[in-house]
Scaffold this motif. Structure first.
Motif, PDB file in Angstrom:
ATOM      1  N   SER A 253       8.310  18.256 -72.972  1.00  0.00           N
ATOM      2  CA  SER A 253       7.103  18.185 -74.229  1.00  0.00           C
ATOM      3  C   SER A 253       6.553  18.634 -74.384  1.00  0.00           C
ATOM      4  O   SER A 253       5.414  18.915 -75.112  1.00  0.00           O
ATOM      5  CB  SER A 253       6.512  16.796 -74.194  1.00  0.00           C
ATOM      6  N   GLU A 254       6.417  19.689 -73.244  1.00  0.00           N
ATOM      7  CA  GLU A 254       4.706  21.029 -73.825  1.00  0.00           C
ATOM      8  C   GLU A 254       4.469  21.816 -74.731  1.00  0.00           C
ATOM      9  O   GLU A 254       6.114  22.193 -75.088  1.00  0.00           O
ATOM     10  CB  GLU A 254       4.193  21.510 -72.401  1.00  0.00           C
ATOM     11  N   ALA A 255       3.621  21.436 -75.489  1.00  0.00           N
ATOM     12  CA  ALA A 255       4.076  23.182 -76.810  1.00  0.00           C
ATOM     13  C   ALA A 255       3.992  24.950 -75.833  1.00  0.00           C
ATOM     14  O   ALA A 255       3.263  24.280 -74.531  1.00  0.00           O
ATOM     15  CB  ALA A 255       3.221  23.028 -77.811  1.00  0.00           C
ATOM     16  N   ALA A 500      12.990  22.174 -78.450  1.00  0.00           N
ATOM     17  CA  ALA A 500      12.262  22.999 -79.466  1.00  0.00           C
ATOM     18  C   ALA A 500      10.805  23.308 -78.920  1.00  0.00           C
ATOM     19  O   ALA A 500      10.014  24.428 -79.838  1.00  0.00           O
ATOM     20  CB  ALA A 500      12.561  21.763 -80.875  1.00  0.00           C
ATOM     21  N   ASN A 501      10.197  23.183 -78.116  1.00  0.00           N
ATOM     22  CA  ASN A 501       8.794  23.682 -77.844  1.00  0.00           C
ATOM     23  C   ASN A 501       9.241  25.045 -76.789  1.00  0.00           C
ATOM     24  O   ASN A 501       7.777  25.103 -76.744  1.00  0.00           O
ATOM     25  CB  ASN A 501       8.061  22.374 -76.595  1.00  0.00           C
ATOM     26  N   ARG A 502      10.271  25.349 -76.891  1.00  0.00           N
ATOM     27  CA  ARG A 502      10.378  26.870 -76.219  1.00  0.00           C
ATOM     28  C   ARG A 502       9.093  27.872 -77.840  1.00  0.00           C
ATOM     29  O   ARG A 502       9.346  28.633 -77.071  1.00  0.00           O
ATOM     30  CB  ARG A 502      11.694  26.864 -75.871  1.00  0.00           C
ATOM     31  N   LEU A 503       9.281  26.945 -79.041  1.00  0.00           N
ATOM     32  CA  LEU A 503       9.503  27.715 -79.828  1.00  0.00           C
ATOM     33  C   LEU A 503       7.834  28.014 -80.428  1.00  0.00           C
ATOM     34  O   LEU A 503       7.400  28.341 -81.096  1.00  0.00           O
ATOM     35  CB  LEU A 503      10.186  27.324 -81.189  1.00  0.00           C
ATOM     36  N   THR A 504       7.531  26.482 -80.086  1.00  0.00           N
ATOM     37  CA  THR A 504       6.290  26.009 -80.733  1.00  0.00           C
ATOM     38  C   THR A 504       5.241  26.398 -80.283  1.00  0.00           C
ATOM     39  O   THR A 504       5.221  27.411 -79.401  1.00  0.00           O
ATOM     40  CB  THR A 504       6.226  24.329 -80.290  1.00  0.00           C
ATOM     41  N   ASN A 505       3.974  26.687 -81.232  1.00  0.00           N
ATOM     42  CA  ASN A 505       2.860  26.932 -81.370  1.00  0.00           C
ATOM     43  C   ASN A 505       2.026  25.985 -80.413  1.00  0.00           C
ATOM     44  O   ASN A 505       1.380  25.192 -80.546  1.00  0.00           O
ATOM     45  CB  ASN A 505       1.912  27.687 -82.094  1.00  0.00           C
ATOM     46  N   ALA A 506       0.879  26.929 -79.174  1.00  0.00           N
ATOM     47  CA  ALA A 506       0.791  26.335 -78.130  1.00  0.00           C
ATOM     48  C   ALA A 506      -0.792  25.934 -79.010  1.00  0.00           C
ATOM     49  O   ALA A 506      -1.799  25.175 -78.117  1.00  0.00           O
ATOM     50  CB  ALA A 506       0.547  26.384 -76.967  1.00  0.00           C
TER      51      ALA A 506
END
Length: 527
Positions: A253-255, A500-506
């Motif tokens: 679940s982490e960005a 999806a969170n391999r891609l998202t911005n933290a």
């Protein structure tokens, strides 16, 4: 929520922003659809995708992801220009209208169209519909909050509601739809790094002193702790050595998940307490048992702040203690004598030290539950907030300005990715993906694309595609859909094997410290 769920069907107009309500909150979406079908309520839906709820809407807006402040400010400007604001309410109950008027002045319908993609006439129509009735309800979810401007997005919606006198009335309000069961209750109980139960700030001396007195201790820290996302960075830098994760699966679940994995590998010690061996539990040094919702005795608090009794319907596995017993035993072994005879005793302590819950007890909660604040034993609870006045007296307008997302498309990453849920799965799929029936409905990750975007990348419906961002890559099945505007793609975040969170911005909102899950730049290629 400032208002109870039942108020949805009492609204004259409902504005739904950043919420795919039919898939993420299906019970509440039923209330919305009943209001429209049987109550004559007008519905405005603002979402980058052509979600199912738009089929029931009188007006659908499709803002570019990350542009919410612009269209909300634009609606406020139209309302003020047309003289449709609630002047009496503004004069009697609010402050700061002149600053707000000045702040929204640049957001002409034409300028908003440039920023958001919403046609100027649509924006004007939305403003006239929302302001042209007596009672307006705003419902929003993570499509509003999961941005680097998430806090300002919420402030903008509050400004819009107050301009029309919709806070503190039946059928009105600013109503966030909570994303997980009892997340409201967890926050209420102090499950945040900067507050005690009841949202009393740890750095404010009176609150710290009252808790020291209640617990018979001294020297409680006045310094807020770290949020979950800040813990990841602290672990990377070596400042955080151990982590105890309860009922959460951050390694899905982490960005910016690759970054999060490095952080977890850098820990000296990881404990996970859960009902299944999640991806995070598989990385743990110690796994502790937990009980599922049907095996617990205690309280849950729902999205409308209603505290409800929960009783175990079945017994848990033999030898597994309750969650609170595990916590107490860990504390005891660390040198703190934390002992209670029952879950009820813990709740009684909570009520004794938290003014907002002072009138609550298991006996009183035996019926349908009570919405807080409920300060005394004879208080009926508070279904609607801010009815007579705001907590601080007058409600303050907070002018906010549009700023772009932290990452926008370019030649290398020309598409905008937004993420969310599907009806058949929940969060990281810890429970739902163990159901054969649900997996038959949606069994793998997919990327939802506009037909023109797919054609440009030589992709057909059902192809496997690789998505790349500046942080990572995943593979997903192509789903060519009329729900997507050109230039935007959608991924559900339930699938660990294609997270999806391999891609998202933290990148974080500076106030709430929530990552920008809803906007990042990607490219898509045939796998």
């Amino acid at each position: 929520m400032t208002n109870p769920i039942s108020d949805i069907e009492k609204a004259d107009v409902i504005l739904v922003a950043g919420s795919n309500t039919t898939e993420t909150h299906p019970v509440i979406s039923s209330a919305i659809k009943r209001a429209v079908k049987f109550g004559g309520t007008k519905l405005i839906v603002a979402d980058p995708r052509r979600i199912e709820l738009k089929k029931h809407a009188h007006l659908s807006l499709s803002p570019n992801p990350g542009s919410d402040i612009a269209w909300i400010n634009g609606m406020i400007r139209v309302i003020l220009e047309e003289g449709l604001e609630d002047a009496a309410y503004i004069k009697e109950r609010t402050e700061g209208i002149d600053a707000l008027r000045e702040a929204v002045a640049p957001y002409t319908p034409e300028h908003v169209e440039e920023l958001t993609g919403i046609p100027a006439e649509q924006l004007i129509q939305a403003a006239l519909v929302y302001a042209g009735v007596e009672k307006g309800s705003i419902l929003y979810c993570m499509g509003i909050t999961q941005h680097t401007t998430g806090t300002d997005n919420v402030k903008a919606l509050a400004n819009l509601s107050m301009v029309c006198g919709n806070v503190g009335i039946e059928g009105g309000g600013v109503n966030p739809l909570r994303g997980q069961n009892n997340v409201q209750g967890a926050c209420d109980m102090g499950g945040l790094p900067d507050v005690y139960p009841g949202y009393r700030k740890v750095h404010e001396e009176p609150h710290a002193l009252s808790m020291e007195k209640a617990w018979g201790v001294s020297g409680l820290s006045r310094t807020p702790g770290l949020t979950a996302t800040e813990m990841v960075d602290a672990a990377i830098k070596g400042g955080l050595k151990a982590l105890y994760v309860i009922g959460e699966n951050p390694l899905v679940s982490e960005a910016d998940l690759n970054h999060a994995e490095k952080a977890f590998h850098n820990l000296d010690f990881l404990v996970v307490q859960d009902i299944f061996l999640t991806e995070t539990a598989q990385a743990a040094d110690v796994v502790l048992p937990a009980l599922c919702f049907a095996e617990k005795d205690g309280t849950f608090t729902n999205t409308e702040r209603r505290v409800q009794r929960v009783r175990n319907a079945v017994e848990g596995p033999e030898g597994v203690p309750t969650d609170w017993e595990v916590t107490c035993e860990v504390a005891r072994r660390m040198g703190v004598d934390m002992s209670y005879p029952s879950a009820e005793a813990i709740f009684d302590e909570l009520a004794s030290v938290t003014p907002a819950f002072g009138g609550l007890s298991y006996e009183r909660l035996d019926g349908e539950g009570i919405p807080w604040p409920c300060p005394t034993a004879d208080h009926p609870g508070t279904p609607r907030l801010h009815v007579e006045s705001f907590a601080k007296g007058k409600g303050t307008f907070f002018p906010v300005a549009f700023t772009p997302a932290a990452e926008t498309p370019d030649a290398d990453y020309p598409l905008v990715l937004t993420t969310g849920r599907v009806l058949y799965h929940y969060h990281t799929g810890t429970m739902t993906r163990k159901s054969d029936g649900l997996n038959q409905q949606v069994g793998e990750c997919f990327v939802e694309m506009n037909r023109e975007d797919a054609r440009e990348k030589n992709l057909a419906h059902g192809d496997m595609a690789t998505l790349f961002s500046r942080r990572g890559k995943i593979k997903a099945r192509v789903n060519i859909s009329g729900r997507m505007e050109q230039g935007t793609v959608f991924l559900p975040f339930h699938f660990a094997e294609a997270a999806a969170n391999r891609l998202t911005n933290a990148k974080l909102d500076p106030v709430s410290k929530i990552p920008e899950f809803k906007v990042c730049a990607v490219t898509v290629e045939k796998a």
